[in-house]
Enzyme design. Structure first.
Site, short mmCIF file in Angstrom:
data_model
loop_
_atom_site.label_atom_id
_atom_site.label_comp_id
_atom_site.label_asym_id
_atom_site.label_seq_id
_atom_site.Cartn_x
_atom_site.Cartn_y
_atom_site.Cartn_z
CG ASN A 1 -1.84 1.21 1.27
OD1 ASN A 1 -1.44 2.31 0.89
ND2 ASN A 1 -3.06 1.01 1.73
CD GLU B 1 -4.97 4.16 1.05
OE1 GLU B 1 -5.60 5.24 1.00
OE2 GLU B 1 -4.38 3.77 2.08
CG ASP C 1 -4.46 -2.11 3.47
OD1 ASP C 1 -4.79 -2.79 4.47
OD2 ASP C 1 -4.44 -0.87 3.47
CG ASN D 1 -7.85 -1.40 5.92
OD1 ASN D 1 -7.05 -0.85 6.68
ND2 ASN D 1 -8.18 -0.88 4.75
CG ASP E 1 -0.35 -4.10 4.28
OD1 ASP E 1 -0.98 -3.57 3.35
OD2 ASP E 1 -0.04 -3.50 5.33
CG ASP F 1 0.22 5.07 6.06
OD1 ASP F 1 0.26 4.59 4.91
OD2 ASP F 1 -0.75 5.70 6.49
CG HIS F 2 0.26 0.30 4.44
ND1 HIS F 2 -0.56 -0.73 4.84
CD2 HIS F 2 -0.50 1.43 4.51
CE1 HIS F 2 -1.76 -0.25 5.14
NE2 HIS F 2 -1.75 1.05 4.95
#
Length: 262
Positions: A7, A34, A151, A153, A222, A251-252
């Site tokens: 991501n 994303e 991802d 989530n 992930d 951030d990933h």
DNA sequence: ATGGTCGTAAGACGA
């Protein structure tokens, strides 16, 4: 064959990081989430210059997924089947030829679902997960190596986050979310990272806020879920954590699986 | 500390 999911939280802001990581890591197939770009806005030429084919399923402003691959895909499917009214770009699937057949690889950006009390967001997450399960079940009937990477989530287990109490009421960790993820796994899919290590404090995401990275306050969301035909071929996995310390990081971080399809 | 930090794209909104 190295297959990765990442991501990147905006492809335009991350193009330098993406190019650096592709050059360093040399993955054969990359599942991006994303991208936050329409198809025409994706920096295609820069990625093609590194020897990758680019297939996108973009959207203005938010979401958006892509497949980068050194080998040209034989087929591409855009959008998760099961709801023609779903406008959000969260799924792209490709079929790739390997020496003894074909593999099917999907880039998945599963809905976040927060806040859980929202009348739309959490139900959308759960219905999307059920659609994914139905689609995965159909793919498994093909009895080919299937890799559902992305991802999710979803924090699958308490040890997949730094502090389960902090996440107890979050859509990423609610019992109903974890149950839906288990229903997916229980089709016969293997969590590649968990299949290759019993290490703890393995995370793939650290929030930008409150010094989460510096404190290692991460979560593992992930995942690469593998059909038996892919799990048989899995040699190793890695979470490329060093990328989080780069300038202007996502951030990933990339999560990779190493397979032998020869 | 009823916030903090990002990206997208031009003001919120999503995460």
């Amino acid at each position: 064959m190295k297959i990765a999911t990442w991501n990147i939280n905006g492809v335009k802001a991350r193009i330098d990081n993406l190019r650096q990581w592709l050059t360093d890591s040399q993955p054969e197939i990359v599942c991006l989430q994303e991208i936050k770009s329409v198809d025409e806005g994706f920096p295609r030429l820069e990625i093609e210059a590194l020897g990758y084919h680019v297939e996108t399923h973009g959207q203005k402003g938010f979401n958006g997924v892509a497949l980068l691959s050194k080998i040209r895909p034989d087929e591409i499917l855009r959008g998760l089947p099961g709801d023609d009214g779903d406008e959000q770009s969260r799924y792209i699937e490709g079929v790739f030829s390997v020496p003894r057949g074909a593999i099917r690889v999907a880039s998945i950006y599963l809905p976040n679902g927060n806040p859980p009390e929202d009348p739309v967001k959490y139900p959308y997450k759960l219905s999307w997960m059920e659609r994914l399960r139905q689609h995965a079940r159909n793919c498994l009937l093909l009895e080919e190596p299937l890799i559902l990477a992305g991802d999710y989530n979803v924090i699958p287990e308490p040890h997949d986050c730094f502090d389960p109490a902090v996440w107890a009421t979050d859509a990423l960790f609610l019992p109903e979310t974890r149950a839906a993820f288990r229903r997916l796994e229980n089709l016969g899919l293997v969590d590649a990272v968990r299949a290759t290590t019993d290490a703890t404090k393995l995370y793939s995401f650290w929030d930008y806020q409150a010094g989460a990275w510096q404190k290692n306050n991460g979560i593992r969301i992930d995942h690469l879920l593998l059909a038996p035909e892919a799990a048989d071929r899995l040699k190793a996995t890695a979470i490329e954590k060093h990328v989080r310390a780069w300038e202007k990081p996502s951030d990933h971080v990339p999560v990779v699986g190493l397979f032998d399809f020869n």
